[in-house]
Design a protein around this motif. Structure first.
Motif, mmCIF file in Angstrom:
data_model
loop_
_atom_site.group_PDB
_atom_site.id
_atom_site.type_symbol
_atom_site.label_atom_id
_atom_site.label_comp_id
_atom_site.label_asym_id
_atom_site.label_seq_id
_atom_site.Cartn_x
_atom_site.Cartn_y
_atom_site.Cartn_z
ATOM 1 N N GLU A 138 0.826 -1.208 0.000
ATOM 2 C CA GLU A 138 0.000 0.000 0.000
ATOM 3 C C GLU A 138 0.862 1.260 0.000
ATOM 4 O O GLU A 138 0.579 2.227 -0.720
ATOM 5 C CB GLU A 138 -0.931 0.003 1.216
ATOM 6 N N LEU A 139 1.936 1.243 0.798
ATOM 7 C CA LEU A 139 2.830 2.398 0.839
ATOM 8 C C LEU A 139 3.555 2.571 -0.494
ATOM 9 O O LEU A 139 3.706 3.693 -0.989
ATOM 10 C CB LEU A 139 3.841 2.236 1.976
ATOM 11 N N ALA A 140 4.008 1.464 -1.076
ATOM 12 C CA ALA A 140 4.673 1.538 -2.375
ATOM 13 C C ALA A 140 3.723 2.073 -3.443
ATOM 14 O O ALA A 140 4.120 2.891 -4.289
ATOM 15 C CB ALA A 140 5.202 0.160 -2.779
ATOM 16 N N ASP A 141 2.463 1.644 -3.402
ATOM 17 C CA ASP A 141 1.470 2.142 -4.356
ATOM 18 C C ASP A 141 1.254 3.642 -4.186
ATOM 19 O O ASP A 141 1.056 4.367 -5.180
ATOM 20 C CB ASP A 141 0.139 1.410 -4.170
ATOM 21 N N LYS A 142 1.289 4.102 -2.949
ATOM 22 C CA LYS A 142 1.107 5.533 -2.673
ATOM 23 C C LYS A 142 2.155 6.369 -3.399
ATOM 24 O O LYS A 142 1.853 7.441 -3.943
ATOM 25 C CB LYS A 142 1.193 5.783 -1.158
ATOM 26 N N TYR A 143 3.397 5.864 -3.441
ATOM 27 C CA TYR A 143 4.481 6.609 -4.075
ATOM 28 C C TYR A 143 4.801 6.108 -5.491
ATOM 29 O O TYR A 143 5.714 6.631 -6.135
ATOM 30 C CB TYR A 143 5.746 6.514 -3.213
ATOM 31 N N ASN A 144 4.058 5.107 -5.965
ATOM 32 C CA ASN A 144 4.279 4.536 -7.298
ATOM 33 C C ASN A 144 5.718 4.046 -7.461
ATOM 34 O O ASN A 144 6.413 4.393 -8.417
ATOM 35 C CB ASN A 144 3.933 5.554 -8.389
ATOM 36 N N ILE A 145 6.160 3.228 -6.521
ATOM 37 C CA ILE A 145 7.512 2.683 -6.560
ATOM 38 C C ILE A 145 7.467 1.164 -6.413
ATOM 39 O O ILE A 145 6.441 0.601 -6.033
ATOM 40 C CB ILE A 145 8.410 3.288 -5.450
ATOM 41 N N ASN A 146 8.573 0.521 -6.714
ATOM 42 C CA ASN A 146 8.677 -0.936 -6.570
ATOM 43 C C ASN A 146 8.625 -1.356 -5.103
ATOM 44 O O ASN A 146 9.053 -0.605 -4.220
ATOM 45 C CB ASN A 146 9.993 -1.440 -7.163
ATOM 46 N N PHE A 147 8.149 -2.576 -4.864
ATOM 47 C CA PHE A 147 8.119 -3.108 -3.498
ATOM 48 C C PHE A 147 8.500 -4.579 -3.514
ATOM 49 O O PHE A 147 8.097 -5.334 -4.398
ATOM 50 C CB PHE A 147 6.730 -2.957 -2.882
ATOM 51 N N VAL A 148 9.300 -4.982 -2.530
ATOM 52 C CA VAL A 148 9.649 -6.390 -2.372
ATOM 53 C C VAL A 148 9.936 -6.653 -0.902
ATOM 54 O O VAL A 148 10.450 -5.789 -0.189
ATOM 55 C CB VAL A 148 10.883 -6.756 -3.238
ATOM 56 N N GLU A 149 9.549 -7.841 -0.426
ATOM 57 C CA GLU A 149 9.957 -8.293 0.893
ATOM 58 C C GLU A 149 11.072 -9.310 0.725
ATOM 59 O O GLU A 149 11.094 -10.075 -0.248
ATOM 60 C CB GLU A 149 8.792 -8.923 1.652
ATOM 61 N N THR A 150 11.989 -9.320 1.675
ATOM 62 C CA THR A 150 13.139 -10.209 1.572
ATOM 63 C C THR A 150 13.703 -10.478 2.960
ATOM 64 O O THR A 150 13.200 -9.984 3.966
ATOM 65 C CB THR A 150 14.224 -9.571 0.673
ATOM 66 N N SER A 151 14.742 -11.285 3.014
ATOM 67 C CA SER A 151 15.518 -11.473 4.236
ATOM 68 C C SER A 151 16.952 -11.764 3.827
ATOM 69 O O SER A 151 17.211 -12.178 2.695
ATOM 70 C CB SER A 151 14.966 -12.634 5.079
ATOM 71 N N THR A 152 17.860 -11.555 4.733
ATOM 72 C CA THR A 152 19.265 -11.824 4.428
ATOM 73 C C THR A 152 19.557 -13.315 4.408
ATOM 74 O O THR A 152 20.640 -13.728 3.976
ATOM 75 C CB THR A 152 20.182 -11.129 5.452
ATOM 76 N N LYS A 153 18.615 -14.121 4.871
ATOM 77 C CA LYS A 153 18.788 -15.573 4.804
ATOM 78 C C LYS A 153 18.373 -16.110 3.437
ATOM 79 O O LYS A 153 18.858 -17.149 2.997
ATOM 80 C CB LYS A 153 17.954 -16.247 5.908
#
Length: 204
Positions: A138-153
């Motif tokens: 939702e926040l990424a859509d607000k700014y029209n930017i890419n979004f991804v979730e990740t982890s260092t593992k």
């Protein structure tokens, strides 16, 4: 001396201290992940050269501790940047809420139409999660930017999204130079990219 690369891109890693920016950067550089890394203090950059579409791309990747006192120097930090990796910790709600402040810094001080990836780090820690994937999107859509979730593992989703951004920057730069070579009235001084299409991927 002849340059050993075709393009040089400046990429910034931004976000609160402790969200895992340095860990992600080290993994991009091919260095081993270390659970005991201490929080960085100061601003530094590292260099990685990659081959993309038969072109050598030199990436100058800048890291900052994300502490409030360094916001006084962000004008020079942002100067000439092509992309931003904006990181928060999904187990730390405050680091997510501070994304609004970081976006204000980017909007005020970064080049226009800079490429941005919003990254929710530490998504492997589900028991401690405070920010849902839907909130991040939702926040990424607000700014029209890419979004991804990740982890260092397991950061393959982030790595794919990061290098997609690099390819988008490369395409914009080369298209700008191609257009300028056909039309001398177009300036080559500081060609700027546009925000890449939004991408959503899960980490785990």
């Amino acid at each position: 001396m002849e340059k050993s690369y075709d393009h040089l891109f400046k990429i910034l890693f931004i976000g609160d201290s402790g969200v895992g920016k340095l860990d992600l950067l080290m993994l991009l550089l091919g260095e081993d992940f270390n659970d005991n890394l201490m929080t960085r203090i100061g601003i530094d950059f590292k260099v990685k050269t990659v081959d993309i579409d038969e072109k050598k791309i030199k990436l100058q990747i800048w890291d900052t501790a994300g502490q409030e006192r360094f916001k006084n120097v962000t004008t020079s930090y942002f100067k000439g940047a092509h992309g931003v990796v904006l990181v928060y910790d999904v187990t730390d709600k405050k680091s997510f809420e501070n994304i609004y402040t970081w976006m204000t810094e980017i909007e005020n001080k970064a080049p226009e139409n800079i490429h941005i990836i919003l990254v929710g780090n530490k998504c492997d820690m589900e028991d401690a999660r405070q920010v849902s994937p839907e909130e991040g999107q939702e926040l990424a859509d607000k700014y029209n930017i890419n979004f991804v979730e990740t982890s260092t593992k397991d950061f393959s989703s982030f790595e794919d999204t990061f290098f997609h951004m690099v390819k988008e920057i490369k395409a914009i730069i080369e298209n700008t130079y191609h257009a300028a070579s056909s039309n001398p009235s177009i300036s080559l001084s500081n060609p700027k990219g546009t925000k890449a299409a939004k991408t959503t991927k899960s980490c785990c």
